[in-house]
Write a protein that holds these residues in place. Structure first.
Motif, PDB file in Angstrom:
ATOM      1  N   ALA A  10       0.834  -1.204   0.000  1.00 21.33           N
ATOM      2  CA  ALA A  10       0.000   0.000   0.000  1.00 21.33           C
ATOM      3  C   ALA A  10       0.870   1.255   0.000  1.00 21.33           C
ATOM      4  N   VAL A  11       1.972   1.218   0.735  1.00 15.62           N
ATOM      5  CA  VAL A  11       2.892   2.351   0.771  1.00 15.62           C
ATOM      6  C   VAL A  11       3.539   2.552  -0.591  1.00 15.62           C
ATOM      7  N   ALA A  12       3.951   1.472  -1.233  1.00 16.70           N
ATOM      8  CA  ALA A  12       4.569   1.570  -2.558  1.00 16.70           C
ATOM      9  C   ALA A  12       3.601   2.158  -3.566  1.00 16.70           C
ATOM     10  N   ALA A  13       2.339   1.728  -3.513  1.00 16.87           N
ATOM     11  CA  ALA A  13       1.334   2.237  -4.447  1.00 16.87           C
ATOM     12  C   ALA A  13       1.091   3.729  -4.234  1.00 16.87           C
ATOM     13  N   GLU A  14       1.051   4.150  -2.960  1.00 21.08           N
ATOM     14  CA  GLU A  14       0.821   5.568  -2.660  1.00 21.08           C
ATOM     15  C   GLU A  14       2.013   6.418  -3.096  1.00 21.08           C
ATOM     16  N   LEU A  15       3.215   5.908  -2.887  1.00 17.08           N
ATOM     17  CA  LEU A  15       4.407   6.661  -3.289  1.00 17.08           C
ATOM     18  C   LEU A  15       4.500   6.790  -4.806  1.00 17.08           C
ATOM     19  N   ALA A  16       4.089   5.743  -5.512  1.00 14.43           N
ATOM     20  CA  ALA A  16       4.127   5.805  -6.975  1.00 14.43           C
ATOM     21  C   ALA A  16       3.183   6.896  -7.462  1.00 14.43           C
ATOM     22  N   GLY A  17       1.998   6.978  -6.838  1.00 15.32           N
ATOM     23  CA  GLY A  17       1.056   8.035  -7.176  1.00 15.32           C
ATOM     24  C   GLY A  17       0.601   7.967  -8.614  1.00 15.32           C
ATOM     25  N   SER A  61       6.406   6.681   4.786  1.00 16.79           N
ATOM     26  CA  SER A  61       5.773   5.372   4.969  1.00 16.79           C
ATOM     27  C   SER A  61       4.912   5.361   6.227  1.00 16.79           C
ATOM     28  N   GLU A  62       5.418   5.983   7.302  1.00 14.26           N
ATOM     29  CA  GLU A  62       4.642   6.041   8.544  1.00 14.26           C
ATOM     30  C   GLU A  62       3.377   6.875   8.367  1.00 14.26           C
ATOM     31  N   LEU A  63       3.509   8.000   7.643  1.00 18.84           N
ATOM     32  CA  LEU A  63       2.342   8.849   7.409  1.00 18.84           C
ATOM     33  C   LEU A  63       1.291   8.118   6.581  1.00 18.84           C
ATOM     34  N   ILE A  64       1.730   7.386   5.556  1.00 23.91           N
ATOM     35  CA  ILE A  64       0.802   6.619   4.718  1.00 23.91           C
ATOM     36  C   ILE A  64       0.112   5.549   5.549  1.00 23.91           C
ATOM     37  N   ALA A  65       0.877   4.859   6.395  1.00 27.39           N
ATOM     38  CA  ALA A  65       0.309   3.816   7.248  1.00 27.39           C
ATOM     39  C   ALA A  65      -0.731   4.380   8.209  1.00 27.39           C
ATOM     40  N   GLN A  66      -0.582   5.673   8.564  1.00 26.53           N
ATOM     41  CA  GLN A  66      -1.531   6.328   9.470  1.00 26.53           C
ATOM     42  C   GLN A  66      -2.726   6.919   8.728  1.00 26.53           C
ATOM     43  N   GLY A  67      -2.757   6.741   7.398  1.00 22.90           N
ATOM     44  CA  GLY A  67      -3.916   7.192   6.626  1.00 22.90           C
ATOM     45  C   GLY A  67      -3.748   8.521   5.922  1.00 22.90           C
TER      46      GLY A  67
END
Length: 323
Positions: A10-17, A61-67
């Motif tokens: 999920a973090v990788a997908a969000e970072l790719a954007g 990554s921590e921010l993404i994990a927190q939503g």
């Protein structure tokens, strides 16, 4: 040197954007090359750059994990916070106001300092260039205070310098007359509240919008008061405004001392007040710089160019204002 970081999917997908926009922005803020293949992020560069980049990625990554939703501006905020040795999550998780899809939170260390100052002090001055969030954050905090019933009303005011504070010749009622001067405050309000709610509050006097001249002779209790464009006040107007403060009220004064529209040799009340009240308890001055501009990146370049130009002409401009 090369370092590979394995990320949550999920973090990788969000970072790719979208079309790798976030990833490209990330690379633009780091002194190393960034590659993402699947859920493995690879960093290439010298050792210090890779260590710094890895710290940014861990925070994201921590921010993404927190939503948190990650946008190009988020990466910039994280990078700046780490440069200032501050916790990015401490800044970005301080949500000032939520309304439908709108979430207002500080994006820079100075914005966080500004928000904390408004909460802790009776009077806060936010001084800095356009685009640093001075007015927007103040209105968000005012909306939050009103919703929590900490105040009974919001008062927004601004000096109508262009009309010399003489608005009678303009057509319409008071609201129509002052609308051109107070439109930025209205825009911020409509970002925070539904238009119908804003209209209701204006009709009932819960939200009051008026030019600075209309503050004279009043005592403002149980209010959240925002004075915008304060660089265009005279020292006398600034004193008049600050002495309107009543019980259980909070005042935020915003302005940019590089955009004074007063005719020379008139002094700006925002410049003079810092010399007079700088050491008074309960009053804090928060100063923003071009690094706090959170609008389009071109705005920051414009601010920087004008600042450099003003510094080159500083002696000449001082002579002109004295003339």
């Amino acid at each position: 040197m090369r370092k590979a970081l394995e990320l949550d999917n999920a973090v990788a997908a969000e970072l790719a954007g979208s079309e790798d926009a976030v990833l490209r922005t990330l690379e633009g803020h780091l002194d190393c090359d960034v590659f993402l293949r699947g859920n493995v992020l690879t960093l290439e560069g010298d050792a210090p750059s890779i260590d710094a980049a890895a710290a940014v990625v861990r925070e994201l990554s921590e921010l993404i994990a927190q939503g948190h939703e990650i946008a190009p501006g988020t990466i910039e905020a994280v990078s700046r916070a780490l440069d200032e040795h501050e916790s990015p999550s401490r800044i970005l998780e301080d949500v000032v106001w939520r309304h439908r899809a709108t979430k207002v939170a500080p994006k820079t260390v100075n914005q966080k300092r500004y928000v904390d100052s408004i909460r802790q002090n009776t009077i806060t001055f936010g001084i800095g260039p356009a685009g640093t969030g001075k007015t927007f954050l103040a209105v968000a905090l005012a909306a939050a205070a009103l919703s929590r019933r900490e105040v009974n009303r919001i008062i927004l005011t601004r000096p109508a310098v262009e009309a010399g504070e003489r608005l009678g010749f303009l057509p319409g009622d008071l609201m129509a007359k002052v609308d051109p001067y107070l439109r930025p405050l209205f825009d911020a309000l409509h970002d925070m509240l539904d238009p119908e709610r804003v209209s209701q509050h204006l009709e009932r006097g819960v939200i009051e919008v008026a030019p600075l001249a209309f503050m004279r002779g009043r005592t403002l209790n149980d209010s959240f008061i925002i004075l915008d464009e304060a660089q265009n006040t005279s020292p006398e107007q600034m004193k008049m405004f600050l002495t309107r403060l009543g019980f259980n009220s909070k005042v935020v004064v915003t302005g940019d001392v590089t955009q004074i529209d007063l005719p020379p040799p008139q002094d700006s009340g925002l410049v003079v007040v810092a010399e007079i009240l700088g050491e008074v308890e309960g009053i804090e001055f928060v100063r923003f710089g071009e690094e706090d501009v959170v609008r389009h990146k071109l705005v920051r370049r414009i601010v920087a160019a004008y600042t450099e130009h003003a510094q080159r002409l500083a002696p000449e401009l001082r002579q002109r204002r004295r003339a």
